[in-house]
Design an enzyme around this catalytic site. Structure first.
Site, PDB file in Angstrom:
ATOM      1  N   MET A   1      35.789  30.662  40.826  1.00 40.26           N
ATOM      2  CA  MET A   1      35.678  31.733  39.830  1.00 40.26           C
ATOM      3  C   MET A   1      35.908  31.181  38.423  1.00 40.26           C
ATOM      4  O   MET A   1      36.165  31.949  37.491  1.00 40.26           O
ATOM      5  CB  MET A   1      36.665  32.849  40.140  1.00 40.26           C
ATOM      6  CG  MET A   1      36.381  33.474  41.512  1.00 40.26           C
ATOM      7  SD  MET A   1      36.971  35.154  41.673  1.00 40.26           S
ATOM      8  CE  MET A   1      38.713  34.929  41.439  1.00 40.26           C
ATOM      9  N   GLY A   2      35.850  29.862  38.282  1.00 41.39           N
ATOM     10  CA  GLY A   2      35.973  29.270  36.944  1.00 41.39           C
ATOM     11  C   GLY A   2      37.401  29.165  36.451  1.00 41.39           C
ATOM     12  O   GLY A   2      38.346  29.296  37.228  1.00 41.39           O
ATOM     13  N   ALA A   3      37.558  28.941  35.129  1.00 43.94           N
ATOM     14  CA  ALA A   3      38.862  28.578  34.545  1.00 43.94           C
ATOM     15  C   ALA A   3      39.432  27.419  35.355  1.00 43.94           C
ATOM     16  O   ALA A   3      40.538  27.492  35.919  1.00 43.94           O
ATOM     17  CB  ALA A   3      39.817  29.775  34.490  1.00 43.94           C
ATOM     18  N   LEU A   4      38.647  26.370  35.416  1.00 43.92           N
ATOM     19  CA  LEU A   4      38.893  25.285  36.363  1.00 43.92           C
ATOM     20  C   LEU A   4      40.100  24.441  35.974  1.00 43.92           C
ATOM     21  O   LEU A   4      40.395  24.251  34.800  1.00 43.92           O
ATOM     22  CB  LEU A   4      37.650  24.396  36.447  1.00 43.92           C
ATOM     23  CG  LEU A   4      36.370  25.117  36.875  1.00 43.92           C
ATOM     24  CD1 LEU A   4      35.193  24.143  36.908  1.00 43.92           C
ATOM     25  CD2 LEU A   4      36.524  25.811  38.215  1.00 43.92           C
TER      26      LEU A   4
ATOM     27  N   HIS B   1      40.725  22.750  41.509  1.00 45.42           N
ATOM     28  CA  HIS B   1      39.273  22.846  41.722  1.00 45.42           C
ATOM     29  C   HIS B   1      38.637  21.453  41.722  1.00 45.42           C
ATOM     30  O   HIS B   1      37.776  21.146  42.538  1.00 45.42           O
ATOM     31  CB  HIS B   1      38.613  23.663  40.600  1.00 45.42           C
ATOM     32  CG  HIS B   1      39.075  25.081  40.492  1.00 45.42           C
ATOM     33  ND1 HIS B   1      39.859  25.524  39.450  1.00 45.42           N
ATOM     34  CD2 HIS B   1      38.857  26.162  41.273  1.00 45.42           C
ATOM     35  CE1 HIS B   1      40.098  26.813  39.595  1.00 45.42           C
ATOM     36  NE2 HIS B   1      39.507  27.235  40.696  1.00 45.42           N
TER      37      HIS B   1
ATOM     38  N   GLY C   1      40.283  25.596  49.113  1.00 43.87           N
ATOM     39  CA  GLY C   1      41.655  25.120  48.966  1.00 43.87           C
ATOM     40  C   GLY C   1      42.601  25.828  49.921  1.00 43.87           C
ATOM     41  O   GLY C   1      42.468  27.033  50.172  1.00 43.87           O
TER      42      GLY C   1
ATOM     43  N   SER D   1      44.256  29.486  38.221  1.00 44.07           N
ATOM     44  CA  SER D   1      43.676  29.951  36.952  1.00 44.07           C
ATOM     45  C   SER D   1      44.583  31.002  36.316  1.00 44.07           C
ATOM     46  O   SER D   1      44.678  31.098  35.096  1.00 44.07           O
ATOM     47  CB  SER D   1      42.287  30.544  37.188  1.00 44.07           C
ATOM     48  OG  SER D   1      41.483  29.603  37.866  1.00 44.07           O
ATOM     49  N   ARG D   2      45.268  31.783  37.160  1.00 43.25           N
ATOM     50  CA  ARG D   2      46.120  32.855  36.636  1.00 43.25           C
ATOM     51  C   ARG D   2      47.382  32.316  35.957  1.00 43.25           C
ATOM     52  O   ARG D   2      48.026  33.052  35.204  1.00 43.25           O
ATOM     53  CB  ARG D   2      46.504  33.832  37.750  1.00 43.25           C
ATOM     54  CG  ARG D   2      45.340  34.727  38.174  1.00 43.25           C
ATOM     55  CD  ARG D   2      45.803  35.827  39.119  1.00 43.25           C
ATOM     56  NE  ARG D   2      44.700  36.699  39.522  1.00 43.25           N
ATOM     57  CZ  ARG D   2      43.891  36.469  40.555  1.00 43.25           C
ATOM     58  NH1 ARG D   2      44.060  35.377  41.286  1.00 43.25           N
ATOM     59  NH2 ARG D   2      42.923  37.312  40.859  1.00 43.25           N
TER      60      ARG D   2
HETATM   61  P1  AMP Z   1      39.232  30.315  42.658  1.00 46.41           P
HETATM   62  O1  AMP Z   1      38.495  29.830  41.457  1.00 46.41           O
HETATM   63  O2  AMP Z   1      40.631  30.711  42.388  1.00 46.41           O
HETATM   64  O3  AMP Z   1      38.442  31.324  43.445  1.00 46.41           O
HETATM   65  O4  AMP Z   1      39.356  29.048  43.601  1.00 46.41           O
HETATM   66  C1  AMP Z   1      38.230  28.334  44.024  1.00 46.41           C
HETATM   67  C2  AMP Z   1      38.642  27.373  45.118  1.00 46.41           C
HETATM   68  O5  AMP Z   1      39.617  26.461  44.604  1.00 46.41           O
HETATM   69  C3  AMP Z   1      39.283  28.092  46.314  1.00 46.41           C
HETATM   70  O6  AMP Z   1      38.826  27.483  47.511  1.00 46.41           O
HETATM   71  C4  AMP Z   1      40.748  27.851  46.077  1.00 46.41           C
HETATM   72  O7  AMP Z   1      41.511  27.862  47.264  1.00 46.41           O
HETATM   73  C5  AMP Z   1      40.724  26.464  45.473  1.00 46.41           C
HETATM   74  N1  AMP Z   1      41.964  26.236  44.726  1.00 46.41           N
HETATM   75  C6  AMP Z   1      42.498  27.010  43.740  1.00 46.41           C
HETATM   76  N2  AMP Z   1      43.678  26.516  43.327  1.00 46.41           N
HETATM   77  C7  AMP Z   1      43.910  25.402  44.058  1.00 46.41           C
HETATM   78  C8  AMP Z   1      44.970  24.450  44.116  1.00 46.41           C
HETATM   79  N3  AMP Z   1      46.043  24.539  43.326  1.00 46.41           N
HETATM   80  N4  AMP Z   1      44.867  23.428  44.995  1.00 46.41           N
HETATM   81  C9  AMP Z   1      43.793  23.332  45.820  1.00 46.41           C
HETATM   82  N5  AMP Z   1      42.758  24.191  45.816  1.00 46.41           N
HETATM   83  C10 AMP Z   1      42.814  25.207  44.953  1.00 46.41           C
END
Ligand code: AMP
Length: 282
Positions: A31-34, A38, A148, A187-188
Site C-alpha cells: 500500500m506504499g509509504a515504503l 517492504h 511479510g 507505514s503507520r
Molecule cells: P502494506 O504496505 O502495509 O500493505 O504491506 C505490504 C507488505 O509488506 C505486506 O506483505 C506486509 O506484511 C509487508 N510488511 C510490512 N511491514 C513489514 C515489516 N516490518 N517487515 C516485513 N514485512 C513487512
C-alpha cells in the site's frame, strides 16, 4: 530503469513479453509509504525471480475505519525512487476505478481464520484483503508472491485464499524487519507523535521478555502480564494479545499445545493502531 504502469492493459503487455520468454515473475503487493520491511520483500523477490513487480494501491475495501483510509500516508514519488534503487522492474500504480470498475461484492468464508484477532476487531478487513489480492493475482498472474510475517494473520488468510481459489502462486512469508529499538517497521509509524513513537518499542520489548517467561507463567497469566506491562505506559493501550495456534490461529490453552504457538498483539498508541507478533513455540 523501473517501469511505472497505471493500467491493467499496459501491465499485461509488459508481463506478456517476459512470460513469452519463459521468465519467472515475482510479485510484492503493497500500500506504499515504503520502508525497509517492504524493501526486504523486494530483495527476496529479486533473488528468486527474473522479474519483480511491485504494486502500490491503498485498497479502500480493507479499511473498516474511514479516517484510517483518509490519513494513510501516501508518497508515490518517493516510493518509486526507493523501488528503483532496490532494483524492482515494474511498479503497478492503479487508481481505484482500475481495480474496482464495479463494486466487488464477493464474500469469502475463511472459517475461524478471519473471526479471531484482527478479524474480530476489524470486521470486513480480511474480506477486503482477499478481494484486492485475488484481483491483483488475476492481473499479475505471478509465479511467486511475497508477504511479510508482520501481518501474520493476513499471510494465513492469503494461503487459505490461494487454496480456496486454486491459484498456482507460490506464497512466500518473509521475516519481520524492525527498527533498531525493536519496533516493527510499519507505514503507520510515520503517523505516531514523538511521544507515542518513544513509547512504541515497549510492545516488542514486552513480547521478547514474555517469551522467556513461559516457565514461570501459565498461558492465561502470561497474557495478563503482557497486557498490564504495556498498559502501564499511559501512551499505550492493548486491544488484544493472543497466544494462538501457529496455523489455525485459534487460542491455545497451555504450553503443551501440540503445534507452534504465535503471540499476536494489537496496541493503540494514541489514535494509531500498531500490530506485532512473535513465535512463542516453533
Ligand atoms: P502494506 O504496505 O502495509 O500493505 O504491506 C505490504 C507488505 O509488506 C505486506 O506483505 C506486509 O506484511 C509487508 N510488511 C510490512 N511491514 C513489514 C515489516 N516490518 N517487515 C516485513 N514485512 C513487512
Amino acid at each position: 530503469m523501473i517501469k511505472v504502469v497505471a493500467t491493467i492493459v499496459e501491465l499485461k503487455e509488459e508481463l506478456g513479453y517476459y512470460r513469452n520468454n519463459g521468465k519467472s515473475i515475482g510479485f510484492v503487493p503493497t500500500m506504499g509509504a515504503l520502508h525497509q520491511g517492504h524493501i526486504s520483500l523486494v530483495e527476496r523477490c529479486r533473488a528468486e525471480n527474473d522479474v519483480t513487480v511491485v504494486s502500490i494501491f491503498v485498497n479502500p475495501t480493507q479499511f473498516n475505519d474511514k479516517n484510517d483510509l483518509k490519513n494513510y500516508p501516501r508518497m508515490p514519488e518517493k516510493d518509486v525512487a526507493l523501488l528503483e534503487q532496490a532494483g524492482a522492474n515494474i511498479v503497478f500504480v492503479p487508481d481505484e476505478k482500475e481495480i474496482y470498475p464495479e463494486p466487488d461484492t464477493r464474500v469469502f468464508d475463511f472459517g475461524m481464520l478471519d473471526k479471531v484477532m484482527e478479524g474480530k476487531f476489524r470486521p470486513g478487513h480480511f474480506n477486503g484483503v482477499a478481494q484486492v489480492v485475488s484481483k491483483l493475482f488475476d492481473i499479475v498472474n505471478p509465479h511467486r508472491a511475497y508477504f511479510g510475517l508482520k501481518d501474520y494473520q493476513q499471510l494465513a488468510i492469503i494461503r487459505a485464499m490461494v487454496k480456496m481459489l486454486g491459484y498456482g502462486v507460490e506464497v512466500i512469508g518473509c521475516p519481520i524487519v524492525r527498527e533498531t529499538d525493536g519496533l516493527a517497521m510499519s507505514s503507520r509509524n510515520l503517523l505516531l507523535s514523538a511521544e507515542h513513537r518513544k513509547s512504541a518499542p515497549l510492545i516488542y520489548r514486552t513480547l521478547s521478555e514474555a517469551r522467556n517467561k513461559k516457565g514461570e507463567f501459565s498461558v492465561k497469566e502470561l497474557i495478563a502480564w503482557v497486557e498490564s506491562r504495556i498498559n502501564s505506559d499511559p501512551n499505550l493501550r492493548v486491544e488484544y494479545f493472543e497466544l494462538a495456534d501457529a496455523d489455525t490461529l485459534e487460542p491455545v490453552e497451555s504450553w503443551e499445545h501440540q503445534n507452534g504457538i504465535v503471540g499476536c498483539i494489537a496496541v493503540w498508541a494514541g489514535n494509531i493502531r500498531l500490530i506485532d507478533n512473535t513465535m512463542f513455540k516453533e
